[in-house]
Design a protein around this motif. Sequence first.
Motif: not given
Length: 586
Positions: A12-21
């Motif tokens: 869920h990239p919108i919820k997590c703020g794309t921490e992986c990237i």
Amino acid sequence: MRIAVVHRDRCHPIKCGTECILYCPRVRTGDETIVIGEDGKAVISEELCVGCGICVKKCPFEALDIVTLPEELDNPTHRYGTNGFALYGLPIPVEGKVTGILGANGIGKSTAVKILCGQLVPNVGNPSGESDWDEILKQYTGTELYDYLQQVSKSSVKPALKPQYIDYIPKVFKGTVSELLTSTDERGMLDHYIRELRLESILDRPIGNLSGGELQRIAIAACLSREADFYFLDEITPFLDIYQRMTAAKLIRELAETHPVVIVEHDLAILDMLADTVHVAYGKPSVFGIITRPKGVRIGINQYLEGFLPEENVRFRDYAVTFETRAHMRDVVRQTLIAFPEMEKKYGDIFSLTIAAGEIRAGEVLGLVGANGIGKSTFAKLLAGVEKPDHGEMDKEVKIAYKPQYVKGDSSMSVEFLLRQACRTFDSSYYQHEIIEPLSLNPILQSSVDQLSGGELQRVAIALCLSQDADLYILDEPSAHLDVEQRVKLARVLRRHAEGKEAGIIVIDHDIYLIDMISERMLVFDGTPGVTGSAYGPYDMKDGMNHFLKELEITFRRDKSGRPRINKPESYLDREQRAKGEYYYA
Ligand code: SF4
């Protein structure tokens, strides 16, 4: 060799703020190792990734996995697209034999079967997802599977399947039992199956009006009645009692004398009795699965329980599952939680239940065994005060939490929302360590309940039951759709919950191995299903198993590892153990 898997339902990239990237060291140096794809989910480049694992730790939804696989593995047999699940190897159906597949849920067993049935053309890991039979056959040249796959490639294999989730049957078929079964009668064996599986009394009932046990028996009869080149049965035991499990096993063995049969089964006593060989499937659920070459059934099950595969030199679990060869001895003194008097309950002239007086102790797990339709649920209702007995009365009211046998997943709420509603201590470390982690609920907390698989739904239902504030927890068939690993974890969760909360736990189940692992004492039901039932006990484990198995006319022996195995009826050991009254424990 490294694979990166993105669990799209949990990303869920919108919820997590794309921490992986944000935290990926390769992205920070300017590479496009992780990007957000067209569908709004993370895409990881396996070529650029160095396997540091930072993204896996940073993802709050456990949506990523980076796994290093043994170099000696060939291309996968099938991969579900870029960053999808990868399956290595295939089971081998053999004429005149029952081939078992033993492994965790989500490890690729159904994918393997779809390939063997010709429903899925394997893509040998081709990232474009395109499949080419020439390439597949090249990969399998010189193996036992070559001839079989060649037939599959020419669409000349006709399969008969018994699906894992039988509750879908009423959604796709609206007629009566008789109409459904008649449409499958291609071998002229239907009458035999109807008689053996005791389906006569429900032939005129609409399919949508059946219990899980009835649906399961119909699904088995329908699959076995078809004329096919290859039979696949995905879990035959859920909702069946031990008598019905043994009948189903007997019918499958009959069929296997002339046809290849492949079976997935998590009830190890039944798999052991039924299969000639097993393929162990190991790996990481939903990430990758490796199917071993066939092993003898005793060796395969023992290696699986041990968690170590010597031929492959792989340890896939850091603990072994063991069984106690003597009846469990507990040196703890337990207080009585509830004493129940001798009770009787009649439903007109249809069904009567008698219960011997007994007590349930605080902190114990009590196994409850007996056929379906023999009064186990009525007993639970009497304890809960939902039904009043005709004779006898409970001395006090106790608060009961109940997990029913059939679990419905018709809510669109998220799992976390439901659990938070049920339990105010959701954020406590006790709840996280004793319920959420061992039941592996973290990865599905954000999933909506109506999207869960049967095994996931079962674990959520168990958690919901244990979340309640109660004196006595009753769990009706908690093993349904759980794999062996999950059953072992369930045994630990329930024992710790009983001791930690000083509560009583009753587990109604038909998996003998689970009852052995989980119970401190046993309550045994016998009688005639749907007519009379009698409850005896609670007994200690030795007396309880002896009473129950004597009724069933089954004895178990122990192999070298201590694992109980069903004796062949009238074999030397069977007769000797019966004479000594040692049906399970020495
Ligand atoms: Fe980036 Fe690969 Fe490390 Fe993940 S494991 S942070 S993708 S380099």
